[in-house]
Design a protein around this motif. Structure first.
Motif, PDB file in Angstrom:
ATOM      1  N   LEU A  52      -2.838   3.543   7.559  1.00  0.00           N
ATOM      2  CA  LEU A  52      -3.240   3.747   6.176  1.00  0.00           C
ATOM      3  C   LEU A  52      -2.547   2.760   5.264  1.00  0.00           C
ATOM      4  O   LEU A  52      -1.481   2.225   5.582  1.00  0.00           O
ATOM      5  CB  LEU A  52      -2.910   5.176   5.728  1.00  0.00           C
ATOM      6  CG  LEU A  52      -3.439   6.316   6.610  1.00  0.00           C
ATOM      7  CD1 LEU A  52      -2.942   7.649   6.073  1.00  0.00           C
ATOM      8  CD2 LEU A  52      -4.947   6.286   6.691  1.00  0.00           C
ATOM      9  N   GLY A  53      -3.169   2.540   4.121  1.00  0.00           N
ATOM     10  CA  GLY A  53      -2.522   1.796   3.060  1.00  0.00           C
ATOM     11  C   GLY A  53      -1.746   2.749   2.168  1.00  0.00           C
ATOM     12  O   GLY A  53      -1.360   3.845   2.572  1.00  0.00           O
ATOM     13  N   ALA A  55      -3.829   6.684  -2.808  1.00  0.00           N
ATOM     14  CA  ALA A  55      -4.779   6.292  -3.850  1.00  0.00           C
ATOM     15  C   ALA A  55      -4.251   6.600  -5.241  1.00  0.00           C
ATOM     16  O   ALA A  55      -4.737   6.020  -6.219  1.00  0.00           O
ATOM     17  CB  ALA A  55      -6.115   6.995  -3.621  1.00  0.00           C
ATOM     18  N   SER A  56      -3.257   7.471  -5.355  1.00  0.00           N
ATOM     19  CA  SER A  56      -2.711   7.818  -6.668  1.00  0.00           C
ATOM     20  C   SER A  56      -1.440   7.043  -6.979  1.00  0.00           C
ATOM     21  O   SER A  56      -1.341   6.384  -8.014  1.00  0.00           O
ATOM     22  CB  SER A  56      -2.442   9.320  -6.744  1.00  0.00           C
ATOM     23  OG  SER A  56      -3.647  10.053  -6.655  1.00  0.00           O
ATOM     24  N   CYS A  57      -0.446   7.121  -6.090  1.00  0.00           N
ATOM     25  CA  CYS A  57       0.841   6.487  -6.368  1.00  0.00           C
ATOM     26  C   CYS A  57       1.005   5.130  -5.693  1.00  0.00           C
ATOM     27  O   CYS A  57       1.953   4.397  -5.987  1.00  0.00           O
ATOM     28  CB  CYS A  57       1.989   7.395  -5.952  1.00  0.00           C
ATOM     29  SG  CYS A  57       2.058   7.734  -4.169  1.00  0.00           S
ATOM     30  N   GLY A  58       0.135   4.785  -4.739  1.00  0.00           N
ATOM     31  CA  GLY A  58       0.217   3.492  -4.079  1.00  0.00           C
ATOM     32  C   GLY A  58       1.265   3.404  -2.995  1.00  0.00           C
ATOM     33  O   GLY A  58       1.478   2.329  -2.439  1.00  0.00           O
ATOM     34  N   HIS A  64     -11.570   4.892   3.437  1.00  0.00           N
ATOM     35  CA  HIS A  64     -10.190   4.853   3.929  1.00  0.00           C
ATOM     36  C   HIS A  64      -9.165   5.121   2.837  1.00  0.00           C
ATOM     37  O   HIS A  64      -7.993   4.768   2.981  1.00  0.00           O
ATOM     38  CB  HIS A  64      -9.887   3.509   4.603  1.00  0.00           C
ATOM     39  CG  HIS A  64     -10.860   3.156   5.690  1.00  0.00           C
ATOM     40  ND1 HIS A  64     -11.139   4.000   6.729  1.00  0.00           N
ATOM     41  CD2 HIS A  64     -11.639   2.050   5.871  1.00  0.00           C
ATOM     42  CE1 HIS A  64     -12.035   3.435   7.531  1.00  0.00           C
ATOM     43  NE2 HIS A  64     -12.367   2.271   7.026  1.00  0.00           N
ATOM     44  N   GLN A  65      -9.578   5.745   1.738  1.00  0.00           N
ATOM     45  CA  GLN A  65      -8.605   6.195   0.746  1.00  0.00           C
ATOM     46  C   GLN A  65      -7.956   7.494   1.228  1.00  0.00           C
ATOM     47  O   GLN A  65      -8.551   8.270   1.963  1.00  0.00           O
ATOM     48  CB  GLN A  65      -9.282   6.438  -0.600  1.00  0.00           C
ATOM     49  CG  GLN A  65      -9.710   5.187  -1.338  1.00  0.00           C
ATOM     50  CD  GLN A  65     -10.152   5.521  -2.751  1.00  0.00           C
ATOM     51  OE1 GLN A  65      -9.442   5.297  -3.722  1.00  0.00           O
ATOM     52  NE2 GLN A  65     -11.352   6.080  -2.864  1.00  0.00           N
TER      53      GLN A  65
END
Length: 496
Positions: A314-315, A318-321, A390-391
């Motif tokens: 995962l990256g 989506a909220s805090c990065g 993929h979020q």
């Protein structure tokens, strides 16, 4: 002797007596750089056939170190195993009458053991450092021999999607090989590919044109075959451009079901053998640096602290990065915590090269100069991850609706655990107010997706008013479902 032939040829070239004659194959392969860059692409049968042509080629190939370092048996016909069950009432296999005396390991690993016996007699087996057995019939006993037999010096072994493998026995062999009381410099194996998919074979060349007399009957098949070949090639190029898995390709990296016990095996082999996956670093696992700093999901509350093999790369959230446990960063994270990357390296047999991601064209590696990812298991991303875009949302930014009671129950007894939490740390992950659900499943065949992806794939038919998925309903359009599109606008469904 081979060096003498090369020197004589080189002398003739310098003297000018044969300036017009092109250099022969022996002269080219006499260059060690060319030889080492060429031999990994050739099957072992081609190397043995070349060595059988003359004494000079035999001396060159057998006396040059590293010629047989990379051994790929997936393309060897005699290594294939297409036999079904053992007891076929006396079926003959390899001119040997099968009876009750043959063991299961002898039967299923027979083709590979015959090949190993042949190359051992040729004094080649001890030079093999990278061994690829993807998709073949490989038993746990054969893997154990590769681990402990002195005649094997394999450093990187690939057994992805093999057949007839007893995984619990393989785990037992790996744990015993990596025990603390093991002999020095043992095991020789340093990298094991076992979780991922085997490398896709090279695309075959396009078929030749059909004869003129068959042009009419074969025209449709040729067109379909040509477009199929072009689409396969385009897909292969697209996949190659995405970069290395885990670092550049986000999503599910391990599609196979993980057999129970692999997580403990990876932990027991930590620092000794690296795998093509790593342990999940989610905050619900006791070995995680973020354990206790985020609430557990109800599915993991009963077995909190247990280890799990990571299946997703995962990256950032989506909220805090970011993620509660942080990123696995190449160059900063210890090398023992990095996964091996596919494909298996051709020109090196070290785990350092197998775990090194390829840089981007500009050398930036795409993520601020250093490639990074978040390894998570399926339970740690359940109802938090969109399988389309993929979020995902971490535990600190998003609490799944309906889990508030389970989180509150954890806050009651979390202080009594031995993780060292204090009151202000507990308050940091108290349940927040939930406004809307971010992940849901609207199609039976689709995985859980976010609402933006659902809006792009789930449509309402303008003819019958029913909902449909444009991905899994073959024949549907952006405005009509598959039934209305096939019936050319019929607006009433017939139940019978």
């Amino acid at each position: 002797m081979a060096s003498g032939v090369v020197e004589q040829q080189h002398t003739r070239d310098l003297s000018g007596t044969s300036d017009s004659a092109p250099p022969d194959l022996l002269y080219l392969l006499g260059n060690t750089l060319i030889l080492h860059q060429t031999t990994p692409y050739l099957p072992i049968s081609a190397l043995l056939n070349l060595a059988a042509t003359s004494r000079s080629f035999r001396d060159l190939l057998q006396r040059t170190p590293g010629v047989f370092r990379h051994l790929d048996l997936t393309r060897v016909k005699t290594a294939q195993f297409d036999v079904g069950a053992i007891d076929h009432g006396g079926e003959v296999w390899r001119n040997v009458q099968l009876d009750e005396n043959i063991t299961e390991d002898d039967f299923y690993s027979g083709p590979l053991r015959a090949i190993f016996h042949s190359i051992r007699r040729r004094n080649i087996l001890q030079d093999v450092h990278t061994l690829i057995l993807d998709g073949l019939s490989v038993t746990a006993e054969l893997c154990n021999d590769i681990l402990v037999d002195p005649s094997f010096r394999v450093r990187i072994l690939s057994i992805r999607e093999v057949k007839n493998l007893n995984e619990p026995k393989l785990m037992q062999s790996l744990r015993f090989a990596c025990r603390r009381t093991r002999p020095d410099h043992m095991p020789r194996l340093k990298g094991l590919y076992v979780f991922g998919k085997k490398d896709a074979p090279l695309l075959p060349p396009s078929a030749p044109a059909a004869p003129a007399r068959q042009a009419k009957t074969a025209r449709g098949a040729a067109i379909s075959s040509g477009w199929n070949h072009k689409s396969q090639h385009a897909l292969k190029v697209s996949i190659e451009r995405e970069g290395d898995d885990w670092y550049h390709c986000k999503g599910r990296m391990v599609s196979k079901s993980i057999t129970e016990g692999w997580a403990e095996t990876l932990h027991a082999c930590h620092g000794v053998i690296q795998f093509d996956s790593v342990l999940c670093t989610g905050p619900c696992h006791r070995d995680s640096s973020a354990f206790g700093t985020a609430p557990l999901s109800p599915t993991r509350a009963a077995d909190k602290g247990c280890r799990a093999v990571a299946q997703f790369a995962l990256g950032g959230c989506a909220s805090c990065g970011s993620a509660p446990e942080g990123f696995t960063v190449y160059g900063e994270t210890p090398s023992a915590d990095l996964p091996l990357l596919a494909p298996v390296p051709l020109h090196s047999s070290t785990v350092k090269s197998a775990a090194r991601p390829a840089p981007d064209a500009d050398g930036s590696n795409g993520n601020g100069g250093k490639p990074k990812f978040v390894p998570r298991c399926l339970e740690c991303v359940r109802e938090r991850y969109c399988f389309s875009c993929h979020q995902w949302w971490c535990e600190l930014c998003y609490q799944v609706p309906g889990h508030e009671d389970a989180v509150a129950a954890q806050l009651v007894h979390v202080v009594d655990e031995t993780n060292g939490l204090v009151d202000h740390e507990i308050a940091a992950f108290e349940p927040q107010k939930i406004k809307t659900r971010k992940i849901t499943r609207s199609c039976w065949e689709c995985e859980s997706n976010c609402f933006d992806c659902i809006a792009n794939t789930q449509k309402i038919c303008i003819a019958c008013g029913g909902g449909y998925c444009i991905i899994h309903f073959d024949g549907s359009t952006l405005t009509l479902c598959d039934w209305c599109s096939a019936s050319r606008g019929r607006r009433v469904r017939e139940l019978y």
